[in-house]
Write an enzyme that holds these catalytic residues in place. Sequence first.
Site, PDB file in Angstrom:
ATOM      1  CG  ASP A 152      46.110  16.359  42.966  1.00 46.71           C
ATOM      2  OD1 ASP A 152      46.949  15.483  43.264  1.00 46.71           O
ATOM      3  OD2 ASP A 152      45.705  17.220  43.767  1.00 46.71           O
ATOM      4  CE  LYS A 206      46.975  12.383  50.459  1.00 49.28           C
ATOM      5  NZ  LYS A 206      46.511  12.775  51.765  1.00 49.28           N
ATOM      6  CE1 TYR A 218      42.770  20.528  51.270  1.00 50.95           C
ATOM      7  CE2 TYR A 218      44.428  18.858  50.832  1.00 50.95           C
ATOM      8  CZ  TYR A 218      44.016  19.987  51.506  1.00 50.95           C
ATOM      9  OH  TYR A 218      44.857  20.582  52.426  1.00 50.95           O
TER      10      TYR A 218
END
Length: 421
Positions: free
Chosen positions: A227, A255, A133
């Site tokens: 990522d 995050k 994702y």
Amino acid sequence: MPTPALAGGASSPVRSGWAVGGVPFVQARGSGPYAFDAEGRRYVDYVMAYGPLLFGHGHPAFTTGLDELASRGAVTGSTHPDELVLAERIRGHLPAMQRLRFTTTGSEAVQGAIRVARAYTGRDAVLKFGGNYHGHFDLALQDAGASAHTDRPQQSGIPASITRDLAVARYNDVADVDAQLAKLGDRLAVICVEPIVGNMGLVQPEPGFLAGLRERADERGALLLFDEVITWLRLGLGGAQARVGVVPDLVTVGKILGGGFPIAAFGGRADVMSVLAPDGPCFTGGTHAGNPFAVAMGLRVLDWLESHPEAYARMNAHASELAAGIRAIFARRNLPFAVTQLESIVDFKFRAGPPNRNYDDARAADKALYARYYHAMRGRAVLLPPSQNEVMFLSTEHDAVDVAETLAAIDATFAELDLRM
Ligand code: PMP
């Protein structure tokens, strides 16, 4: 009840609980490892906002002295000194990010990195992996993991044309990578991958897989993007890239970096990043890119982690205890599910056999059973992610008592589910 003004009742679909049904969990507040609902009931929280809350909810290092930060002015229309410092400090931990730029979300960071890769190579095509994702921009949603549901691209607002410049390969499958690359011919700009995956359960790269991607990108004069929006800081100050022995050209982080506030970044080789405006022709930017308040939180996050090197070992120990306890419950109950753990990430799926290697494995897990498990655990005051593609995240605040409570709840839940396998 009137229809809520908030579309779908949630700002991000996973929060609606659509993968598990029932009444969505609504969190009124949080404290340390606990989430509290509107009635004040306490839950041991393993969602941890899908990753950012490495320090739990409301940690004093990130909740005190905030008036002073806000009173300097929460956002500016210019570069500010802290932003330069934070960039240097990130580079100190992630040398692959020779130059970097801040964004507000992980989605924007990956989108920016892909644009840079396209500008640098002068090519359009992207290779990505099913079950990874990378955010909610168009091409990232093709066969995305986590809680993205875009099985009907024609109806989901994603232009069919994006598939012309995109190939999706099976994770941990170099032969499939080759088959997909063959379709792209000489048009490959970038291979985009989660080096350790947290969006189809916890999936670790098999030996040679990431090195195989590095080799294939190099052979084609294309770039390799790691990522690390989930993994950087979750797996230590060096991220996944410090563990896997492969150096990417481009990196994205987010995050945990913001200590609960929105900030992310993309960066990479100096020559590659030099395509960015004003040095080059490739534009990315944003009103809140490098937002001073979020940057100040980023500095606090690094201050805290650099001065508490023991925190990782402690989280790892609690997560190991939890994983070992779940394994023991499964062994005692003759259940064929594999439990995986890496640092503060713990995971198992309702599928017999070894841990997930790719998205096909993730999709084969029993969703109806997970939904029953999720609700039974919620009834026992343990909050799990409302989708089986997600993982359990521990924080620095989860302790042995929380782990013991959780194991008791899991044991009682499996007694109630009474599975015969
Ligand atoms: N990359 C990865 C690996 C992620 O897990 C996520 C979010 N779950 C993103 C990118 C997108 O980040 P954001 O939700 O901040 O846009």
